[in-house]
Every structure is written in structure tokens, then in C-alpha cells.
Scaffold this active site. Structure first.
Site, PDB file in Angstrom:
ATOM      1  N   HIS A 229      35.532   8.217 -50.664  1.00 43.44           N
ATOM      2  CA  HIS A 229      35.215   8.757 -49.341  1.00 43.44           C
ATOM      3  C   HIS A 229      34.620  10.155 -49.495  1.00 43.44           C
ATOM      4  O   HIS A 229      35.002  10.908 -50.391  1.00 43.44           O
ATOM      5  CB  HIS A 229      36.482   8.801 -48.479  1.00 43.44           C
ATOM      6  CG  HIS A 229      36.197   9.039 -47.034  1.00 43.44           C
ATOM      7  ND1 HIS A 229      35.925  10.289 -46.530  1.00 43.44           N
ATOM      8  CD2 HIS A 229      36.127   8.176 -45.976  1.00 43.44           C
ATOM      9  CE1 HIS A 229      35.702  10.193 -45.232  1.00 43.44           C
ATOM     10  NE2 HIS A 229      35.808   8.927 -44.874  1.00 43.44           N
TER      11      HIS A 229
ATOM     12  N   GLU B 288      28.658   5.446 -45.262  1.00 44.39           N
ATOM     13  CA  GLU B 288      29.001   6.430 -44.240  1.00 44.39           C
ATOM     14  C   GLU B 288      28.140   7.680 -44.404  1.00 44.39           C
ATOM     15  O   GLU B 288      28.408   8.498 -45.287  1.00 44.39           O
ATOM     16  CB  GLU B 288      30.475   6.832 -44.354  1.00 44.39           C
ATOM     17  CG  GLU B 288      31.453   5.724 -44.054  1.00 44.39           C
ATOM     18  CD  GLU B 288      32.856   6.276 -43.854  1.00 44.39           C
ATOM     19  OE1 GLU B 288      33.404   6.104 -42.771  1.00 44.39           O
ATOM     20  OE2 GLU B 288      33.376   6.904 -44.791  1.00 44.39           O
TER      21      GLU B 288
END
Length: 252
Positions: A96, A168
Site C-alpha cells: 500500500h 490505487e
């Protein structure tokens, strides 16, 4: 090829065990059929055992938000992939942008983590994404492609076929800005094209690619209509039970 959609909520560093238990109990019996959509929650380490217990008997998948690339040892503060597997965890989110940025994780770290996760019978959700500067410079495809290739290096075709990649864009995470439908489709297709180049089209056709970045109940159906978007990794909109369930309504 038909790929089952996968909507995963990433709670980040939110909820205590009591709040987490209440959330799982509120959603577990109200999920759409798992034949239509897979639903999951990535819970913080301190609530993981509570969440796993509360989700027992339901079709809700549970993910950890990180793990290390060793099973045990002198690694203070880290999560063992072996123990995560023993606890009954299904997935592990790795790479992430917050982990890359705040904790200086590299593509090589993420690759080692992916291998350790698979070695313990778990499935990684591998995150990738570019900064606003990279996006505006027109280098998003090149940058994200390099992240994906590095993360998947040395994995088998079978392993890659089963994993999840979450695209993302960093500029859309928690900012209220979201990529356009075309942006999401083009970048998720670019991710799939990298997998095809490295592992073949048959493998790429099986990989599920999620979009993440200010996904909400109001826009999730737009993204899910894109042929190369197979789900979403959702932050803020996954923190309330009603909102999380609403994210799954696109299958109706």
C-alpha cells in the site's frame, strides 16, 4: 474470461475490537451471494483475531494489512505470515502506498512478502499506484508497470493467476479526488498488460485487478462497469456497515 468481482474494505488504523466486532456482526448475514461478488475486510492487527472470530460461518473474507517476509525471528513489531495463516486469514494487503511512503517499503520488500505469503497458503493483494507528479508527467503506465513487474518477479504462473492487484493512484487516496472511469479502465488494463507481458495472456486474464481511490457507493458501479476493473479496495467508505453493504449493491 469471467472474473468474480472482489470488493475489499481497508480499515487502515481504525476501529477497536468492540467496534470491529459490531461491524462484522452487522454485515456478515447481509452480504450478496458469494457467487456474484466476493466481499472482504482488511482489519488492523489488533482487531484481526476478533474479526476472524466474528466472521466465522459467513462468506466474508478477512485480510491482514501487512505481513513480513520471514515466519519468525527478531523482527520487533512485524506480523508473521505463518501465524496469519494459522489464525485463518485469507488475504494479506501488501505494498500500500502508505506503507511505501511512511515505512519506506521497496518493490523488493513487497516481492519477498508476496513469496512468503504464498508459501504459507495465503493470497496477496498487491497495491500499486503513482503520485500526482508522475500522473501529470504522463508516466503513470511506465511507473506502475515497473512496480507490478518487480512485485511479481519469481512467482509462478499459478501464483500470479490467483493473486489480486489493487491499482490505487496516490493522488486519489483519501483526497476526495477520484480517477475518471476512463483513467481507472486504462490503468487497470495497463496493469493486466504488464502481467500478460511477463506471464502470458492466459494468466493475465485470470488476475483480478481492483481500483482504489475515493471509491464510494455513489461511484462504485461506474468503475465496476469497466471491463478491466474487477473490484475495489475501499478505505473511508468501508468504515460504516451500511456504506460497506451499499458498495456491494452494484451486483443487483
Amino acid at each position: 474470461m469471467s472474473r468474480k468481482p472482489f470488493i475489499a474494505g481497508n480499515w487502515k488504523m481504525n476501529k477497536n475490537p468492540e467496534e470491529a466486532k459490531a461491524f462484522i456482526e452487522a454485515v456478515a448475514s447481509k452480504l450478496p451471494s458469494s457467487e456474484l461478488v466476493e466481499a472482504g475486510i482488511a482489519a488492523p492487527a489488533l482487531t484481526l483475531s476478533t474479526v476472524l472470530e466474528a466472521a466465522k460461518g459467513s462468506e466474508l473474507k478477512i485480510a491482514a494489512q501487512n505481513s513480513y517476509f520471514e515466519n519468525s525471528g527478531a523482527f520487533t513489531g512485524e506480523n508473521s505470515p505463518k501465524v496469519l495463516a494459522e489464525m485463518g486469514t485469507d488475504y494479506v494487503v501488501i505494498g500500500h502506498s502508505e506503507r511505501r511512503d511512511y515505512f519506506h517499503e521497496t518493490d523488493q520488500d513487497i516481492n519477498k512478502k508476496a513469496k512468503a505469503i504464498f508459501a504459507n497458503g495465503l493470497t496477496p493483494i498487491i497495491c500499486c499506484g503513482e503520485s500526482l507528479e508522475t500522473y501529470e508527467a504522463g508516466k503513470a503506465v511506465e511507473f506502475v508497470g515497473a512496480q507490478v513487474s518487480a512485485a511479481l518477479a519469481g512467482l509462478s504462473e499459478e501464483q500470479v493467476s490467483s493473486l489480486v492487484i489493487a491499482y490505487e493512484p496516490i493522488w486519489a487516496i483519501g483526497t476526495g479526488k477520484s480517477a475518471t472511469q476512463d483513467d481507472a479502465q486504462n490503468m487497470c488494463k495497463a496493469v493486466r498488460d504488464v502481467v500478460a507481458a511477463d506471464f502470458g495472456q492466459a494468466v493475465a486474464d485470470k488476475v483480478r485487478v481492483q481500483y482504489g481511490g475515493s471509491v464510494k457507493p455513489e461511484n462504485v458501479a461506474e468503475y465496476m462497469a469497466c471491463p478491466d476493473v474487477d473490484g475495489a479496495l475501499v478505505g473511508g467508505a468501508s468504515l460504516e456497515a451500511e456504506s460497506f453493504l451499499a458498495l456491494l449493491d452494484f451486483v443487483k
